[in-house]
Design a protein around this motif. Sequence first.
Motif, PDB file in Angstrom:
ATOM      1  N   GLY A 103       0.486  -0.968   0.030  1.00  0.00           N
ATOM      2  CA  GLY A 103       0.220   0.276  -0.482  1.00  0.00           C
ATOM      3  C   GLY A 103       0.826   1.226   0.168  1.00  0.00           C
ATOM      4  N   GLU A 104       2.094   0.647   0.346  1.00  0.00           N
ATOM      5  CA  GLU A 104       3.133   2.202   0.281  1.00  0.00           C
ATOM      6  C   GLU A 104       3.461   3.012  -0.832  1.00  0.00           C
ATOM      7  OE1 GLU A 104       4.129   1.738   5.060  1.00  0.00           O
ATOM      8  OE2 GLU A 104       5.479   1.345   3.742  1.00  0.00           O
ATOM      9  N   LEU A 105       3.562   1.726  -2.717  1.00  0.00           N
ATOM     10  CA  LEU A 105       4.238   1.780  -3.252  1.00  0.00           C
ATOM     11  C   LEU A 105       3.741   2.924  -3.696  1.00  0.00           C
ATOM     12  CD1 LEU A 105       4.270  -1.636  -4.453  1.00  0.00           C
ATOM     13  CD2 LEU A 105       5.581  -0.346  -3.891  1.00  0.00           C
ATOM     14  N   ASN A 106       5.008   4.194  -4.424  1.00  0.00           N
ATOM     15  CA  ASN A 106       5.144   5.024  -5.139  1.00  0.00           C
ATOM     16  C   ASN A 106       4.376   4.769  -5.911  1.00  0.00           C
ATOM     17  OD1 ASN A 106       4.316   7.800  -5.188  1.00  0.00           O
ATOM     18  ND2 ASN A 106       6.363   8.052  -4.700  1.00  0.00           N
ATOM     19  N   TRP A 107       3.292   4.749  -7.535  1.00  0.00           N
ATOM     20  CA  TRP A 107       3.419   4.435  -8.597  1.00  0.00           C
ATOM     21  C   TRP A 107       3.186   6.159  -9.496  1.00  0.00           C
ATOM     22  CZ3 TRP A 107       3.350  -0.180 -10.768  1.00  0.00           C
ATOM     23  CH2 TRP A 107       3.472  -1.559 -10.042  1.00  0.00           C
ATOM     24  N   LYS A 108       3.524   5.410 -10.550  1.00  0.00           N
ATOM     25  CA  LYS A 108       4.127   6.858 -11.413  1.00  0.00           C
ATOM     26  C   LYS A 108       3.579   6.584 -12.609  1.00  0.00           C
ATOM     27  CE  LYS A 108       6.949  10.372  -8.184  1.00  0.00           C
ATOM     28  NZ  LYS A 108       7.980  10.706  -8.056  1.00  0.00           N
ATOM     29  N   PRO A 109       2.871   7.945 -13.655  1.00  0.00           N
ATOM     30  CA  PRO A 109       2.828   7.195 -14.631  1.00  0.00           C
ATOM     31  C   PRO A 109       4.440   7.972 -15.999  1.00  0.00           C
ATOM     32  CG  PRO A 109       1.902   9.737 -14.744  1.00  0.00           C
ATOM     33  CD  PRO A 109       2.178   8.907 -12.956  1.00  0.00           C
ATOM     34  N   GLY A 114      -0.053   4.233 -20.743  1.00  0.00           N
ATOM     35  CA  GLY A 114      -0.043   3.386 -20.530  1.00  0.00           C
ATOM     36  C   GLY A 114       0.577   2.702 -19.062  1.00  0.00           C
ATOM     37  N   VAL A 115       1.895   3.234 -19.455  1.00  0.00           N
ATOM     38  CA  VAL A 115       2.816   2.740 -18.408  1.00  0.00           C
ATOM     39  C   VAL A 115       2.704   3.270 -16.935  1.00  0.00           C
ATOM     40  CG1 VAL A 115       5.592   1.765 -18.516  1.00  0.00           C
ATOM     41  CG2 VAL A 115       3.888   1.701 -20.577  1.00  0.00           C
ATOM     42  N   GLU A 116       3.072   2.397 -16.288  1.00  0.00           N
ATOM     43  CA  GLU A 116       3.096   3.213 -14.759  1.00  0.00           C
ATOM     44  C   GLU A 116       4.532   2.591 -14.248  1.00  0.00           C
ATOM     45  OE1 GLU A 116      -0.156   3.560 -12.148  1.00  0.00           O
ATOM     46  OE2 GLU A 116      -1.343   5.035 -12.590  1.00  0.00           O
ATOM     47  N   CYS A 117       5.488   3.054 -13.249  1.00  0.00           N
ATOM     48  CA  CYS A 117       6.188   2.257 -12.269  1.00  0.00           C
ATOM     49  C   CYS A 117       6.111   2.959 -11.139  1.00  0.00           C
ATOM     50  CB  CYS A 117       7.958   3.060 -13.271  1.00  0.00           C
ATOM     51  SG  CYS A 117       7.814   2.582 -14.845  1.00  0.00           S
ATOM     52  N   ALA A 118       6.743   1.899 -10.043  1.00  0.00           N
ATOM     53  CA  ALA A 118       7.282   2.191  -8.807  1.00  0.00           C
ATOM     54  C   ALA A 118       8.348   2.227  -7.796  1.00  0.00           C
ATOM     55  CB  ALA A 118       6.051   1.808  -7.880  1.00  0.00           C
ATOM     56  N   LEU A 119       9.410   3.043  -7.948  1.00  0.00           N
ATOM     57  CA  LEU A 119      10.331   2.833  -7.536  1.00  0.00           C
ATOM     58  C   LEU A 119      10.680   1.902  -6.855  1.00  0.00           C
ATOM     59  CD1 LEU A 119      14.287   3.288  -8.924  1.00  0.00           C
ATOM     60  CD2 LEU A 119      13.645   5.704  -7.303  1.00  0.00           C
ATOM     61  N   LEU A 120      11.597   0.868  -6.645  1.00  0.00           N
ATOM     62  CA  LEU A 120      11.518   0.811  -4.995  1.00  0.00           C
ATOM     63  C   LEU A 120      13.296   0.748  -4.350  1.00  0.00           C
ATOM     64  CD1 LEU A 120      11.070  -3.366  -6.212  1.00  0.00           C
ATOM     65  CD2 LEU A 120       9.262  -1.299  -4.904  1.00  0.00           C
ATOM     66  N   PHE A 121      14.792   0.673  -5.227  1.00  0.00           N
ATOM     67  CA  PHE A 121      15.708   0.960  -4.966  1.00  0.00           C
ATOM     68  C   PHE A 121      16.275   1.531  -6.575  1.00  0.00           C
ATOM     69  CE2 PHE A 121      19.984  -0.046  -4.275  1.00  0.00           C
ATOM     70  CZ  PHE A 121      20.004   0.323  -3.119  1.00  0.00           C
ATOM     71  N   ALA A 135       2.004  -2.554 -17.673  1.00  0.00           N
ATOM     72  CA  ALA A 135       1.733  -1.783 -18.739  1.00  0.00           C
ATOM     73  C   ALA A 135      -0.228  -2.158 -19.328  1.00  0.00           C
ATOM     74  CB  ALA A 135       2.693  -2.558 -19.838  1.00  0.00           C
ATOM     75  N   ALA A 136      -0.198  -0.973 -20.279  1.00  0.00           N
ATOM     76  CA  ALA A 136      -1.611  -1.554 -20.205  1.00  0.00           C
ATOM     77  C   ALA A 136      -1.733  -2.976 -21.513  1.00  0.00           C
ATOM     78  CB  ALA A 136      -2.797  -0.796 -20.636  1.00  0.00           C
ATOM     79  N   ALA A 137      -2.928  -2.795 -21.725  1.00  0.00           N
ATOM     80  CA  ALA A 137      -3.148  -4.016 -22.462  1.00  0.00           C
ATOM     81  C   ALA A 137      -2.575  -2.992 -24.080  1.00  0.00           C
ATOM     82  CB  ALA A 137      -4.612  -4.632 -22.787  1.00  0.00           C
ATOM     83  N   CYS A 188       0.386  -6.380 -18.815  1.00  0.00           N
ATOM     84  CA  CYS A 188       1.478  -7.032 -17.909  1.00  0.00           C
ATOM     85  C   CYS A 188       2.172  -6.337 -16.502  1.00  0.00           C
ATOM     86  CB  CYS A 188       2.091  -7.934 -18.841  1.00  0.00           C
ATOM     87  SG  CYS A 188       3.514  -5.963 -19.073  1.00  0.00           S
ATOM     88  N   LYS A 189       2.675  -6.825 -15.396  1.00  0.00           N
ATOM     89  CA  LYS A 189       3.039  -6.363 -14.146  1.00  0.00           C
ATOM     90  C   LYS A 189       4.194  -7.492 -13.660  1.00  0.00           C
ATOM     91  CE  LYS A 189       2.250  -5.090  -9.333  1.00  0.00           C
ATOM     92  NZ  LYS A 189       1.550  -5.737  -8.480  1.00  0.00           N
TER      93      LYS A 189
END
Length: 209
Positions: A103-109, A114-121, A135-137, A188-189
């Motif tokens: 729930g703490e993931l910071n998703w950014k477009p 159609g692509v979103e990323c959440a930086l982990l490190f 990524a969207a279909a 996909c994810k």
Amino acid sequence: MTDHYCFCDLAPLYALDLLTPEQRLWIEAQIAECPDLAEELAGYEAAVGSMPYTAPPMPMAANLKDRLFDRLGLDPVASSPHSQAQTSPAEPSEPEQFAIRAGELNWKPHRIEGVECALLFLDEVNRMRSMLVTAAAGVVYPLHEHRGVEEIYMLAGDLIIDNRTYLAGDYIRSHPNSIHAPSTNTGCKFLIRSCIDDNYDENSIARSH
């Protein structure tokens, strides 16, 4: 005065670096005239070199500083503003573990629609980053060239790279200088670890290949 010099007397002092410049020159001149003396000097130098390792280590007495100040007639406290133990704030240490809850993931477009990323490190020293990507279909990722190793672990959906379809649970590793333009049919994810400096300039890629 050099008439009174004796190689046997001066050679040990030469090895200890205790001679005057004139005496050192005399020793070196004797070795030049009689190279056999070099072997004798080498024996002295070997003995000197081993001296620090022959004495047993001696622990420092806990009251050594107080005894020294007492012998000098000084007050250990008043002698110097630095005589008392100086403590500095402890630097914050990096925790042994670091976690990001779902729930703490910071998703950014992403710049690709159609692509979103959440930086982990982000590892700026090694120029690498770890991210979660969705990524969207129908998304087609732009052609890019890898400057380092890229690792992908599929979590859901499908990812097509070089006409091969990868599904959940699949692992893909692309090596430096490899080029591709991934796409997805159903969306996909995945978890990805890639180089920050990957090349997305299609004109540059075409020129270099």
